[in-house]
Scaffold this motif. Structure first.
Motif, PDB file in Angstrom:
ATOM      1  N   ALA A 334     -13.996  43.536 -12.413  1.00 32.61           N
ATOM      2  CA  ALA A 334     -15.056  43.637 -11.289  1.00 32.61           C
ATOM      3  C   ALA A 334     -15.697  42.308 -11.202  1.00 32.61           C
ATOM      4  CB  ALA A 334     -16.085  44.540 -11.819  1.00 32.61           C
ATOM      5  N   VAL A 335     -15.783  41.531 -12.241  1.00 35.19           N
ATOM      6  CA  VAL A 335     -16.564  40.059 -12.162  1.00 35.19           C
ATOM      7  C   VAL A 335     -15.506  39.398 -11.160  1.00 35.19           C
ATOM      8  CG1 VAL A 335     -17.094  37.991 -13.227  1.00 35.19           C
ATOM      9  CG2 VAL A 335     -17.985  40.230 -14.059  1.00 35.19           C
ATOM     10  N   PHE A 336     -14.201  39.397 -11.502  1.00 28.78           N
ATOM     11  CA  PHE A 336     -13.070  38.323 -10.865  1.00 28.78           C
ATOM     12  C   PHE A 336     -13.083  38.865  -9.445  1.00 28.78           C
ATOM     13  CE2 PHE A 336      -9.080  36.817 -10.042  1.00 28.78           C
ATOM     14  CZ  PHE A 336      -9.044  35.679 -11.102  1.00 28.78           C
ATOM     15  N   MET A 337     -13.163  40.295  -9.059  1.00 30.88           N
ATOM     16  CA  MET A 337     -13.012  40.603  -7.629  1.00 30.88           C
ATOM     17  C   MET A 337     -14.465  40.502  -6.869  1.00 30.88           C
ATOM     18  SD  MET A 337     -10.049  41.534  -7.275  1.00 30.88           S
ATOM     19  CE  MET A 337     -10.299  42.252  -5.551  1.00 30.88           C
ATOM     20  N   ASP A 338     -15.423  40.305  -7.678  1.00 33.61           N
ATOM     21  CA  ASP A 338     -16.739  40.052  -6.959  1.00 33.61           C
ATOM     22  C   ASP A 338     -16.738  38.716  -6.079  1.00 33.61           C
ATOM     23  OD1 ASP A 338     -17.947  42.326  -7.231  1.00 33.61           O
ATOM     24  OD2 ASP A 338     -19.104  41.818  -9.069  1.00 33.61           O
ATOM     25  N   ALA A 339     -16.186  37.920  -7.002  1.00 35.32           N
ATOM     26  CA  ALA A 339     -15.931  36.459  -6.532  1.00 35.32           C
ATOM     27  C   ALA A 339     -15.119  36.523  -5.301  1.00 35.32           C
ATOM     28  CB  ALA A 339     -15.612  35.392  -7.427  1.00 35.32           C
ATOM     29  N   PHE A 340     -13.846  36.954  -5.456  1.00 35.41           N
ATOM     30  CA  PHE A 340     -12.879  37.035  -4.488  1.00 35.41           C
ATOM     31  C   PHE A 340     -13.424  37.653  -3.262  1.00 35.41           C
ATOM     32  CE2 PHE A 340      -9.379  39.324  -2.457  1.00 35.41           C
ATOM     33  CZ  PHE A 340      -8.847  38.235  -1.692  1.00 35.41           C
ATOM     34  N   SER A 341     -14.253  38.867  -3.204  1.00 36.59           N
ATOM     35  CA  SER A 341     -14.659  39.554  -1.991  1.00 36.59           C
ATOM     36  C   SER A 341     -15.809  38.793  -1.461  1.00 36.59           C
ATOM     37  CB  SER A 341     -15.129  40.853  -2.633  1.00 36.59           C
ATOM     38  OG  SER A 341     -13.990  41.639  -3.145  1.00 36.59           O
ATOM     39  N   THR A 342     -16.507  37.826  -2.149  1.00 42.10           N
ATOM     40  CA  THR A 342     -17.780  37.239  -1.531  1.00 42.10           C
ATOM     41  C   THR A 342     -17.295  36.524  -0.103  1.00 42.10           C
ATOM     42  OG1 THR A 342     -18.595  36.884  -3.513  1.00 42.10           O
ATOM     43  CG2 THR A 342     -19.621  35.488  -2.089  1.00 42.10           C
ATOM     44  N   ASP A 343     -18.047  36.650   0.917  1.00 41.67           N
ATOM     45  CA  ASP A 343     -17.797  35.946   2.138  1.00 41.67           C
ATOM     46  C   ASP A 343     -18.720  34.522   2.281  1.00 41.67           C
ATOM     47  OD1 ASP A 343     -17.381  35.012   4.816  1.00 41.67           O
ATOM     48  OD2 ASP A 343     -18.282  36.924   5.719  1.00 41.67           O
ATOM     49  N   VAL A 344     -17.698  33.634   2.017  1.00 42.79           N
ATOM     50  CA  VAL A 344     -18.607  32.106   2.155  1.00 42.79           C
ATOM     51  C   VAL A 344     -18.430  31.501   3.362  1.00 42.79           C
ATOM     52  CG1 VAL A 344     -17.937  31.976  -0.345  1.00 42.79           C
ATOM     53  CG2 VAL A 344     -16.316  31.091   1.290  1.00 42.79           C
ATOM     54  N   ARG A 345     -17.873  32.113   4.379  1.00 46.07           N
ATOM     55  CA  ARG A 345     -17.697  31.366   5.636  1.00 46.07           C
ATOM     56  C   ARG A 345     -18.934  31.082   6.189  1.00 46.07           C
ATOM     57  NH1 ARG A 345     -13.998  35.632   8.393  1.00 46.07           N
ATOM     58  NH2 ARG A 345     -15.408  37.047   7.474  1.00 46.07           N
ATOM     59  N   PRO A 346     -20.023  31.922   6.473  1.00 48.59           N
ATOM     60  CA  PRO A 346     -21.384  31.553   6.822  1.00 48.59           C
ATOM     61  C   PRO A 346     -21.980  30.415   6.314  1.00 48.59           C
ATOM     62  CG  PRO A 346     -21.248  33.922   6.798  1.00 48.59           C
ATOM     63  CD  PRO A 346     -20.239  33.379   6.040  1.00 48.59           C
ATOM     64  N   ALA A 347     -21.849  30.257   4.872  1.00 50.57           N
ATOM     65  CA  ALA A 347     -22.640  29.214   4.037  1.00 50.57           C
ATOM     66  C   ALA A 347     -21.751  28.056   4.371  1.00 50.57           C
ATOM     67  CB  ALA A 347     -22.512  29.854   2.380  1.00 50.57           C
ATOM     68  N   LEU A 348     -20.512  28.089   4.645  1.00 47.66           N
ATOM     69  CA  LEU A 348     -19.646  26.940   4.586  1.00 47.66           C
ATOM     70  C   LEU A 348     -20.025  26.202   5.923  1.00 47.66           C
ATOM     71  CD1 LEU A 348     -16.064  27.810   2.951  1.00 47.66           C
ATOM     72  CD2 LEU A 348     -17.922  26.155   2.154  1.00 47.66           C
ATOM     73  N   ALA A 349     -20.172  27.152   7.022  1.00 41.80           N
ATOM     74  CA  ALA A 349     -20.534  26.891   8.292  1.00 41.80           C
ATOM     75  C   ALA A 349     -21.675  25.871   8.418  1.00 41.80           C
ATOM     76  CB  ALA A 349     -20.415  27.968   9.234  1.00 41.80           C
ATOM     77  N   GLU A 350     -22.767  26.680   7.637  1.00 38.70           N
ATOM     78  CA  GLU A 350     -23.958  25.816   7.850  1.00 38.70           C
ATOM     79  C   GLU A 350     -23.827  24.597   7.068  1.00 38.70           C
ATOM     80  OE1 GLU A 350     -27.571  24.722   8.513  1.00 38.70           O
ATOM     81  OE2 GLU A 350     -26.643  26.539   9.361  1.00 38.70           O
ATOM     82  N   TRP A 351     -23.278  24.583   5.805  1.00 40.83           N
ATOM     83  CA  TRP A 351     -23.063  23.130   5.192  1.00 40.83           C
ATOM     84  C   TRP A 351     -22.410  22.303   5.975  1.00 40.83           C
ATOM     85  CZ3 TRP A 351     -18.358  21.593   2.242  1.00 40.83           C
ATOM     86  CH2 TRP A 351     -18.762  20.532   1.555  1.00 40.83           C
ATOM     87  N   ARG A 352     -21.469  22.853   6.629  1.00 39.09           N
ATOM     88  CA  ARG A 352     -20.771  21.603   7.327  1.00 39.09           C
ATOM     89  C   ARG A 352     -21.438  21.081   8.677  1.00 39.09           C
ATOM     90  NH1 ARG A 352     -15.731  24.832   6.796  1.00 39.09           N
ATOM     91  NH2 ARG A 352     -16.340  26.283   8.181  1.00 39.09           N
ATOM     92  N   ARG A 353     -22.337  21.948   9.205  1.00 35.55           N
ATOM     93  CA  ARG A 353     -23.415  21.257  10.174  1.00 35.55           C
ATOM     94  C   ARG A 353     -24.528  20.556   9.641  1.00 35.55           C
ATOM     95  NH1 ARG A 353     -25.086  26.192  11.248  1.00 35.55           N
ATOM     96  NH2 ARG A 353     -23.707  26.773  13.229  1.00 35.55           N
ATOM     97  N   SER A 354     -24.897  20.910   8.452  1.00 36.42           N
ATOM     98  CA  SER A 354     -25.737  19.878   7.689  1.00 36.42           C
ATOM     99  C   SER A 354     -25.218  18.378   7.510  1.00 36.42           C
ATOM    100  CB  SER A 354     -26.286  20.542   6.481  1.00 36.42           C
ATOM    101  OG  SER A 354     -25.278  20.307   5.442  1.00 36.42           O
ATOM    102  N   ARG A 355     -23.861  18.459   7.410  1.00 35.41           N
ATOM    103  CA  ARG A 355     -23.190  17.328   7.193  1.00 35.41           C
ATOM    104  C   ARG A 355     -22.622  16.344   8.504  1.00 35.41           C
ATOM    105  NH1 ARG A 355     -18.217  18.187   3.792  1.00 35.41           N
ATOM    106  NH2 ARG A 355     -18.010  16.055   3.403  1.00 35.41           N
ATOM    107  N   GLY A 356     -23.015  17.105   9.612  1.00 37.68           N
ATOM    108  CA  GLY A 356     -22.582  16.519  10.763  1.00 37.68           C
ATOM    109  C   GLY A 356     -21.400  16.720  11.574  1.00 37.68           C
ATOM    110  N   LEU A 357     -20.602  17.867  10.692  1.00 36.91           N
ATOM    111  CA  LEU A 357     -19.636  18.403  11.031  1.00 36.91           C
ATOM    112  C   LEU A 357     -19.555  19.597  11.939  1.00 36.91           C
ATOM    113  CD1 LEU A 357     -17.853  18.025   7.492  1.00 36.91           C
ATOM    114  CD2 LEU A 357     -17.120  16.680   9.380  1.00 36.91           C
ATOM    115  N   PRO A 358     -18.526  19.922  12.611  1.00 38.14           N
ATOM    116  CA  PRO A 358     -18.530  21.094  13.227  1.00 38.14           C
ATOM    117  C   PRO A 358     -18.556  22.577  12.540  1.00 38.14           C
ATOM    118  CG  PRO A 358     -16.890  19.710  14.171  1.00 38.14           C
ATOM    119  CD  PRO A 358     -17.217  19.160  12.757  1.00 38.14           C
ATOM    120  N   ALA A 359     -19.588  23.305  12.911  1.00 36.59           N
ATOM    121  CA  ALA A 359     -19.670  24.638  11.983  1.00 36.59           C
ATOM    122  C   ALA A 359     -18.290  25.132  12.054  1.00 36.59           C
ATOM    123  CB  ALA A 359     -20.668  25.379  12.602  1.00 36.59           C
TER     124      ALA A 359
END
Length: 388
Positions: A334-359
């Motif tokens: 369950a711990v393993f699958m929780d990490a795999f199932s986490t949607d990180v795309r919004p967080a990565l998009a916001e982080w890219r935007r904060s670095r001056g990169l396209p979201a």
């Protein structure tokens, strides 16, 4: 939405994935090489296209070359051109599988003249490395036999060891040899370097500057690739990755296209074993885009690697260790699958935007007009190499 901590983001910011020059050329199947509008006409245009991937993602700081596909008269000029575009020239890949002399082997050939020719080709590659500032010489051998009794397998291993030793002796102090393996193709009965154990045995005999290259498409179906990653990291002999995806054979598809969970599992072991952002472990793509546009195909791949790296970083190692120590099978899974199932795309998009990169780098590239520009201005693009 997932929350990526400053520690996670610092690790992601350091991530770099080398691009293969041949991914930008025309490619296809063994039946036909397909043409694509805007295909590079020379190595300079390949480097320019690779630099575009880095521009939109900040994930691709270097470009691997393949010799003789990427031969040029002035490697110093090519190096300066690449650096002017914000990228470096990386791994130099040798080629001993397209010359008539190598029909029955190259570094393993029983004919001393042919074996000398193959060794000299690698020495030429090291000369190119000297000019480009490259660290790694990568060797993949399309050598073996089709029928029992056709070849003396042990003698071929002995000749391979001798050939590699001669090449290794020419390396500079800061240069490395990485030996790739592949369990089949083009030979059908035996392959001279078919698995990680054979590659490891050969490079271990050479010395500290010789390591194994792991191509994720070079294994039999169902192979536990992450176990191999773990073992090579444990032994200090994992030199580089060639990331791609496969359904049946060595398909060289966009990373994660066939099995995103496998990519996650591999990256969990990379993080666990200290391979992430480790200068001794190079990340590279090895892809041939047959029907899709080349540049966005590479963008998609590096983003997929970044996404699965973020998920691997989110794995709750303390909770996993506790579940494993308690033999809590379902809890650990369950711990393993929780990490795999986490949607990180919004967080990565916001982080890219904060670095001056396209979201959204894919959308930003599509809107940039670069694809239309190269399609309109380039004529006579060349194959990636296989069809040349």
């Amino acid at each position: 939405m997932a929350t990526l901590s400053p520690i996670h983001l610092s690790a992601l910011e350091l991530q770099g994935i080398e691009l293969p020059s041949w991914a930008f050329g025309n490619s296809g199947t063994r039946f036909r090489v397909w043409t694509t509008a805007g295909t590079p006409r020379d190595v300079f245009e390949k480097v320019a296209d690779a630099a575009k991937v880095n521009e939109f993602t900040a994930l691709a700081p270097s470009v691997a070359l393949h010799i003789p596909w990427d031969k040029t008269d002035d490697y110093a000029a090519l190096r300066g051109y690449a650096e002017g575009l914000g990228v470096k020239l990386g791994t130099i890949n040798s080629n001993t599988f397209q010359d008539e002399d190598y029909k029955f082997g190259a570094l393993t050939h029983h004919d001393d003249r042919i074996r000398r020719k193959a060794i000299d080709h690698h020495l030429e590659c090291i000369d190119i490395m000297d000019a480009t500032g490259s660290r790694d010489l990568k060797i993949w051998l399309a050598e073996g036999s089709n029928y029992p009794g056709q070849m003396d397998m042990r003698a071929r291993q002995d000749r391979l060891a001798d050939s590699l030793q001669q090449i290794y002796a020419r390396l500079g102090d800061d240069q490395r040899l990485v030996l790739e393996y592949k369990f089949f193709e083009p030979s059908f009965y035996h392959t001279d370097v078919p698995d990680w154990g054979t590659s490891y045995a050969q490079v271990a005999a050479l010395g500290e500057k010789a390591l194994v290259c792991l191509d994720t498409g070079h294994h039999a179906p169902g192979t536990n690739i992450e176990f191999i990653v773990m073992q090579l990291l444990r032994l200090g002999k994992l030199g580089s990755f060639d990331f791609n995806s496969r359904f049946y054979a060595d398909d060289d598809l966009i990373v994660g296209a066939a099995d995103p969970f496998q990519l996650f599992r591999i990256l969990v072991e990379v993080v666990r074993g200290g391979g992430l952002n480790n200068p001794d472990v190079a990340f590279m793509l090895d892809q041939c885009h047959n029907v899709e546009d080349k540049i966005p195909g590479q963008i998609r791949s590096v983003l997929n690697v970044q996404e699965m790296t973020a998920r691997a970083l989110l794995l709750d190692r303390d909770a996993l260790d506790a579940a494993q120590a308690a033999n809590d099978v379902l809890g650990a899974q369950a711990v393993f699958m929780d990490a795999f199932s986490t949607d990180v795309r919004p967080a990565l998009a916001e982080w890219r935007r904060s670095r001056g990169l396209p979201a959204d780098p894919m959308a930003a590239y599509a809107a940039s007009g670069y694809q239309q520009h190269i399609a309109a201005t380039r004529t006579g693009g060349t194959p990636a190499g296989w069809g040349s």
